[in-house]
Design an enzyme around this catalytic site. Structure first.
Site, mmCIF file in Angstrom:
data_model
loop_
_atom_site.group_PDB
_atom_site.id
_atom_site.type_symbol
_atom_site.label_atom_id
_atom_site.label_comp_id
_atom_site.label_asym_id
_atom_site.label_seq_id
_atom_site.Cartn_x
_atom_site.Cartn_y
_atom_site.Cartn_z
ATOM 1 N N GLU A 40 2.699 -21.977 -0.110
ATOM 2 C CA GLU A 40 2.615 -22.133 1.341
ATOM 3 C C GLU A 40 1.225 -21.783 1.856
ATOM 4 O O GLU A 40 0.649 -20.759 1.482
ATOM 5 C CB GLU A 40 3.628 -21.228 2.070
ATOM 6 N N ASP A 105 -4.151 -4.769 2.256
ATOM 7 C CA ASP A 105 -4.936 -4.998 3.470
ATOM 8 C C ASP A 105 -5.385 -3.637 3.982
ATOM 9 O O ASP A 105 -4.556 -2.760 4.221
ATOM 10 C CB ASP A 105 -4.026 -5.694 4.503
ATOM 11 N N ASP A 107 -7.626 -1.925 6.986
ATOM 12 C CA ASP A 107 -8.210 -2.316 8.258
ATOM 13 C C ASP A 107 -8.866 -1.106 8.915
ATOM 14 O O ASP A 107 -8.260 -0.030 8.986
ATOM 15 C CB ASP A 107 -7.079 -2.842 9.149
#
Ligand code: SF4
Ligand SMILES: [Zn+2]
Lengths: 369, 522
Positions: A40, A105, A107
């Site tokens: 996807e 991830d 951040d």
């Protein structure tokens, strides 16, 4: 960059610079079967139009779609049981994700409570080393503890970094497996309501190893005046001392420091002395971890169907390309020097050379796959 | 798969045959081990009556596992005792003794497991409950059976663990010792470590140990001593059962035509109560936004009261808290329209109406099953809140007993006028990780109930119990009458103490049996 120019620049970027072949080779994993076709992708188009469940049959199809739609952002999701673009043609119960890279991830906004230089989306040379430190620790843990070898580290284009663990064993992890790995790696977590956010005994191997890696970063990034100079900022200092959960000790230090303009390094020496006297040396390790250990957004890692921004896209706000970071030379990676899309396209003379650099960067990240 | 489905279905059909139980030779090789992974569905006929009796017996045992976990989350000796007692009474399995007795015990155990599997595979919530309790029961048995049974179980299931050689052990020794001293509170000498068997298991098979860092993780393996194989075997059990449940639930639609069995299976799973709290649409509208501040003070558990405080002071809540609190409010009877009004009025004190409509209204309608997958989301249980993702900076969800540090918890309790002595007790409970007991203590003191009378398993159950006390039981009655097949975590006061097994499987009979089991446990 004015917003008006961005679509044109992007079109040229996708026409001339995006590394389609490598990208396709990466996501095919040397297989001829459905690994690429069932992957996807999602596109974010102009005006925040978000389209999920895109999928492509081959390299040409991918290239054609990207160039035609010129997405502001591309996200990569999981490999499903069938082609995601056909997901409506099969029963919902027969359409589910079967593999995906294990992703992380990190951040910078999660560091706001310990940043004194910037906040929110802003980054500078004083705070970026938090990311470098995070990368170093996580890279080591993934390789040594889990035996993963194919790690792709990427600058997120603005204020953080991503890691794509591409080993087959990582791609095949269940949701629960991803959760367990992510939680294992999450040594630091907790709400504002918690003074000490480190939940690991100091002698646990992963904690001692992290401490060894992070000690120099704690000094250069947290204490140093070239970094956060944290002990000269009242609010952050209070939070840091709070880790001791010993108000008489912290009151004592605070009162000794009234009017004290010495550097954070000097004050840290006081803290170390006081901790030793109070038999709380292990808290020194906790403080180091709490201020430098990677702050993971583990929801991103846990979900098998969670999408993550693709490498090599251009951040629409900063114009910077999400380039790979080589963990070996991460200390010298400068996010503010990452080429922007304009630089890449307008400085035509440098272009060939820069593209070469860029590709080499990609090479380093991808060749290990 | 088609074939399997047919076989299973035929078995079920057969259960309808009344009184035709075959006389089967008691061949113990059919159940070679007291412990089982329950892999093969049983192939025998049983009468409806026995079907029910077995189901109820196992429910008792599983219910005891749940109660034990709530009361003694750190699994001490009280925990073991509670489960042992229920197990001995309702579902004993032994490794030694008379052949026929062992056969009967194992058969009961085996069949009852599969009966409840059918009853509990129908929804995600039921599956999760069943999986949790079955795993707990298995763990309990695994820890209390002798080594011989455990070895037999492993051999039967082809689970061999590889002990590492001396060289590997030597290389890992410092780290093995470090982990050992953390996980066992007792040091061990290098020599001892080198003479103990250390097993190498791929980390995927030991996720609990990885997650909780209770083992050395190196090179994609965990390294554990013999004692630590238990969680790994438990994980294997859980993984297999989880897969089988998913599989059975897909096969279940073929049962729908079976008009006899389905209602029975349904009513079986509905009787058990504390695994989920059905928010009843029948009560929507019972609470209005104007009631919330008062109800928060009078009847919200700490997790919801603090969230309401946070919302009131910051006019914003992040996603985790919006879900946890929003579903709780839905569960106590705030209608969708009122929920929209409630959130809007708070949020728009700090943002524009447009922003609210654009970014948040969807989320609220979604909670009510009006958007997206249109799923009817149910309020979170304590277990889910306590074990779920911990709040990080800026978050207001979670359970204060677990997620606040001691000082902040004390401050909060003081602000809510909890007497100092009780605060002290609560802190002690929290230190022992007894979060739900701490919450129960908070309930008791704020509702002037004697110590040790309350149990808290769900914030909405907390709320309903509280309303019952505050309003003298009237409102609760209304609730009950309004919902058909009402599922509720409260213990009915009309419980009879029938001991014999009911011939007809009626709601009341099962309810009574279960209440009975709840009393057993006290
Ligand atoms: S124990 Fe349950 S009800 Fe009580 S505060 Fe925690 S989550 Fe809420
Ligand atoms: Zn900065």
């Amino acid at each position: 960059m004015s917003d008006g120019d961005f679509p044109q620049l992007l079109q040229q970027y996708y026409a001339r610079l995006f590394p389609y072949t490598k990208y396709f080779r990466w996501l095919s994993y040397g297989s001829t079967d459905k690994v690429f076709q069932n992957r996807e992708f999602s596109f974010t188009l102009k005006d925040d139009v978000y389209v999920r469940y895109q999928s492509f049959t081959d390299l040409a199809d991918l290239k054609q779609a990207i160039q035609a739609k010129c997405p502001y952002k591309i996200d990569i999701g999981a490999v499903y049981t069938t082609k995601p673009k056909d997901h409506k043609k099969v029963k919902a119960s027969e359409f589910y994700p079967v593999q995906k890279e294990l992703v992380f991830d990190i951040d910078m906004t999660d560091y706001d409570e310990i940043r004194t230089c910037c906040s929110g989306a802003a980054i500078c040379h004083k705070c970026w080393p938090f990311m470098t430190a995070a990368l170093k620790v996580l890279d080591k843990a993934l390789r040594e503890d889990f035996g993963f070898q194919h790690l792709l580290w990427v600058y997120s284009g603005r204020r953080g970094i991503h890691c794509w663990v591409c080993d087959e064993r990582a791609r095949m992890l269940t949701q629960e497996g991803r959760g367990a790995v992510a939680e294992y790696l999450q040594l630091v977590s907790g709400s504002d309501q918690m003074a000490c956010k480190v939940h690991v005994p100091p002698s646990y191997p992963a904690a001692t190893r992290a401490f060894d890696i992070l000690k120099p970063y704690f000094h250069s990034t947290v204490l140093s005046a070239d970094g956060q100079d944290l002990l000269n900022h009242a609010e952050q200092r209070r939070a840091l001392l709070g880790v001791f959960e010993d108000s008489s000790m912290t009151d004592d230090l605070e009162s000794r420091w009234t009017g004290d303009t010495r550097s954070s390094e000097h004050k840290w020496a006081d803290v170390e002395k006081a901790a030793k006297a109070a038999k709380k040396r292990s808290k020194l390790q906790a403080i180091t971890l709490q201020h430098t250990y990677p702050r993971l957004d583990i929801h991103v890692s846990k979900g098998l169907n969670h999408l993550l921004k693709s490498p090599f896209v251009v951040h629409p706000k900063t114009g910077r390309v999400c380039v790979p970071i080589d963990p070996e030379t991460a200390d010298s990676f400068d996010p503010l020097a990452v080429p922007t899309i304009q630089q890449l396209l307008t400085e035509f003379d440098d272009l060939a050379e820069q593209e070469q650099d860029n590709k080499e960067g990609a090479e380093v990240g991808l060749s290990s796959l | 798969m088609d074939h399997k489905r047919r076989v299973r279905r035929r078995n079920i059909k057969r259960t309808e045959v009344w009184g035709q139980t075959h006389v089967v030779a008691k061949d113990l090789s059919k159940y070679p081990c007291a412990l089982s992974f329950y892999l093969q569905p049983p192939q025998e006929e049983i009468g409806l009556e026995e079907f029910e009796e077995l189901a109820v017996a196992r429910l008792h045992a599983l219910k005891a596992c749940e109660t034990a976990k709530v009361r003694y989350p750190s699994r001490g000796s009280d925990f073991t005792q509670l489960i042992s007692k229920a197990e001995r009474k309702h579902l004993p399995v032994t490794e030694s003794g008379d052949n026929d007795i062992r056969y009967d015990q194992r058969r009961r155990d085996y069949l009852s497991h599969f009966i409840l599997r059918l009853a509990y595979c129908r929804t995600e919530d039921l599956r999760r409950w069943f999986l949790t309790q079955e795993t707990e029961l298995f763990r309990h048995r695994l820890m209390h059976q002798d080594t011989q049974s455990v070895n037999k179980l492993l051999a039967l299931n082809n689970m061999q663990f590889k002990a590492v050689d001396a060289g590997v052990k030597q290389a890992l020794a410092p780290e093995l010792l470090a982990v050992h001293s953390i996980t066992s509170n007792a040091g061990i000498s290098l020599e001892r470590m080198l003479s103990t068997d250390v097993f190498e298991v791929p980390f995927e098979q030991a996720l609990d140990l990885v997650r909780s860092r209770r083992a050395l993780v190196r090179n994609g393996n965990v390294y554990v001593t013999k004692d630590n194989l238990i969680p790994i075997i438990v994980a294997a059990f859980r993984a297999r059962l989880s897969a089988s449940l998913a599989h059975t639930s897909k096969a279940l639609p073929s049962l729908e035509e079976d008009d006899r069995l389905l209602p029975m299976l349904k009513s079986l799973s509905q009787q058990d109560i504390s695994h989920g709290f059905k928010s009843k649409t029948a009560t929507a509208g019972q609470v209005t936004p104007a009631d919330i501040p008062t109800l928060a003070k009078e009847s919200f558990p700490l997790c919801m009261r603090t969230t309401q405080d946070a919302l009131h002071s910051t006019h914003h809540l992040r996603h985790g808290a919006r879900m946890q609190y929003g579903l709780f409010l839905k569960g106590i009877g705030l209608s969708l329209e009122d929920a929209l009004a409630f959130w809007r009025s708070e949020f728009t004190k700090a943002m524009s109406h447009e922003k609210f409509e654009k970014s948040y209204a969807y989320n609220i309608r979604h909670n009510y099953g009006k958007e997206g997958k249109r799923q009817n989301y149910t309020p979170y249980s304590c277990m889910k809140i306590i074990m779920g993702s911990a709040p990080s900076t800026g978050d207001a969800h979670g359970c204060p007993f677990k997620h606040y540090n001691e000082q902040n918890l004390k401050t909060k309790l003081m602000a809510y006028k909890v007497p100092t002595a009780t605060i002290h007790e609560i802190v002690q409970l929290v230190r022992g990780s007894h979060f739900q007991l701490a919450c129960a203590r908070y309930f008791e003191v704020t509702h002037e109930q004697p110590s040790g009378t309350a149990t808290v398993t769900h914030p909405n159950q907390y709320f309903e119990e509280s309303r019952k006390i505050r309003t003298g039981g009237q409102q609760q009655q209304q609730h009950r009458g309004g919902a058909d097949g009402a599922t509720t975590t409260t213990t009915t006061t009309t419980a009879t103490t029938k001991q014999e097994v009911p011939a007809e499987l009626s709601d009341e009979a099962l309810m009574a049996a279960l209440d009975d089991s709840a009393m057993d446990c006290t």
